[in-house]
Design a protein around this motif. Structure first.
Motif, short mmCIF file in Angstrom:
data_model
loop_
_atom_site.label_atom_id
_atom_site.label_comp_id
_atom_site.label_asym_id
_atom_site.label_seq_id
_atom_site.Cartn_x
_atom_site.Cartn_y
_atom_site.Cartn_z
N GLY A 13 0.76 -1.24 0.00
CA GLY A 13 0.00 0.00 0.00
C GLY A 13 0.79 1.29 0.00
O GLY A 13 0.21 2.37 0.01
N ALA A 14 2.11 1.24 -0.02
CA ALA A 14 2.92 2.47 -0.03
C ALA A 14 2.86 3.11 -1.42
O ALA A 14 2.79 2.42 -2.43
N LYS A 15 2.88 4.44 -1.45
CA LYS A 15 2.95 5.20 -2.69
C LYS A 15 4.41 5.53 -2.97
O LYS A 15 5.07 6.15 -2.14
N ILE A 16 4.91 5.14 -4.14
CA ILE A 16 6.33 5.27 -4.42
C ILE A 16 6.53 6.06 -5.71
O ILE A 16 5.93 5.75 -6.74
N ARG A 17 7.37 7.10 -5.63
CA ARG A 17 7.62 7.96 -6.78
C ARG A 17 9.12 8.15 -6.98
O ARG A 17 9.84 8.49 -6.05
N PHE A 18 9.56 7.93 -8.21
CA PHE A 18 10.96 8.14 -8.59
C PHE A 18 11.03 9.29 -9.59
O PHE A 18 10.26 9.35 -10.54
N LEU A 19 11.97 10.20 -9.38
CA LEU A 19 12.26 11.27 -10.32
C LEU A 19 13.73 11.18 -10.71
O LEU A 19 14.62 11.41 -9.89
N PHE A 20 13.98 10.82 -11.97
CA PHE A 20 15.35 10.73 -12.48
C PHE A 20 15.60 11.87 -13.48
O PHE A 20 14.67 12.34 -14.15
N VAL A 72 4.55 -2.28 -11.52
CA VAL A 72 3.98 -2.51 -10.18
C VAL A 72 3.03 -1.39 -9.85
O VAL A 72 3.35 -0.21 -10.02
N ALA A 73 1.83 -1.73 -9.37
CA ALA A 73 0.86 -0.70 -8.98
C ALA A 73 1.44 0.18 -7.89
O ALA A 73 2.15 -0.30 -7.00
#
Length: 274
Positions: free
Chosen positions: A133-140, A179-180
């Protein structure tokens, strides 16, 4: 004319709370809570703390002008858990613990962040967190951006070094895009700080002209309800995120390699021989 507190209104709605929930929790009349929202009145400190906890926001976010500047400075000192002279001085155990403890938000703002994403269990742990349930965001950084090329020069690295590191990092994280609750974006900003947020803790890697990120200082921060320091970097992440673009699912060069190039053969010239 009184200005409504839209941040408070939105935070309550986002958490499924109404006037009665708040009034019962802090022992005031619902109309008092309504005035805090509609007229922008500021509650007493003890009430602000309770409400901020209920909606999982900081007091400084909900009431930016409620805390005096000198008090904000004092709180900022308490938000700093530790200062590391170099990012590569941050113990591996700390990265492990931050990732293991995070349950709601993981936000990563970097150019490449290869040192983190190439860790053997990183992708597996991110997948598990997202499934829980964690919200994960990557900015490269966008490998093709001029800001990335310039960073290679500024850090006194070989031409294209940073872009190559970004592409290597993407090789580790691209499978996670399936992955959701995992999102990956590119940014084209002049990155002044890399930000690694794990719920209410954060590592900020400052960038120093002429030095690679691993040799620049890093701050370990912990979010405090009335604090401003953690919130500043969190808002910076949101600004970059809003301007970012979804990362392509594969390298453009890989897509290009699947196409067939047709070349036109020259016409044969006439010959005098039979």
């Amino acid at each position: 004319m009184a200005k409504a507190n839209d941040r408070l209104r939105d935070a309550l709605l986002r958490n499924g709370l109404n006037l009665e929930h708040v009034s019962n929790a802090i022992g005031v009349d619902p109309k008092t809570v309504e005035r805090w929202i509609t007229t922008g009145r500021t509650p007493y400190p003890r009430h602000r703390h309770t409400i901020a906890s209920m909606v999982r926001e900081t007091e400084n976010y909900l009431w930016p002008d409620a805390v005096a500047p000198e008090r904000k400075s004092e709180i900022a000192e308490s938000e700093v858990v530790r200062v590391y002279p170099h990012r590569n001085s941050v113990p591996a155990e700390l990265w492990d613990r931050l990732l293991s403890d995070a349950s709601e938000h993981i936000d990563i703002l970097v150019l490449a962040g290869l040192f983190l994403v190439e860790r053997p269990t990183f992708a597996k742990e991110i997948t598990r967190k997202a499934n829980d349930g964690a919200k994960i965001r990557f900015l490269f950084g966008d490998p093709a951006a001029r800001e990335v090329a310039k960073r290679s020069e500024e850090e006194q690295l070989g031409k294209g070094t940073v872009a190559a590191r970004i592409r290597n990092a993407l090789a580790f994280v691209r499978p996670l895009s399936a992955v959701a609750d995992v999102q990956i974006r590119f940014h084209k900003t002049t990155l002044y700080n890399s930000v690694f947020r794990f719920d209410d803790e954060m590592v900020v890697n400052t960038h120093v002209y002429g030095f690679p990120g691993a040799h620049a200082p890093a701050l370990h921060l912990r979010r405090l309800s009335s604090g401003d320091l953690f919130e500043t970097y969190a808002e910076s992440f949101e600004t970059v995120w809003a301007a970012g673009k979804p990362a392509p699912s594969e390298e453009p060069s890989c897509r290009a390699s699947t196409t067939t190039t047709t070349r036109t053969l020259p016409r044969p010239t006439a010959s005098a021989s039979p």
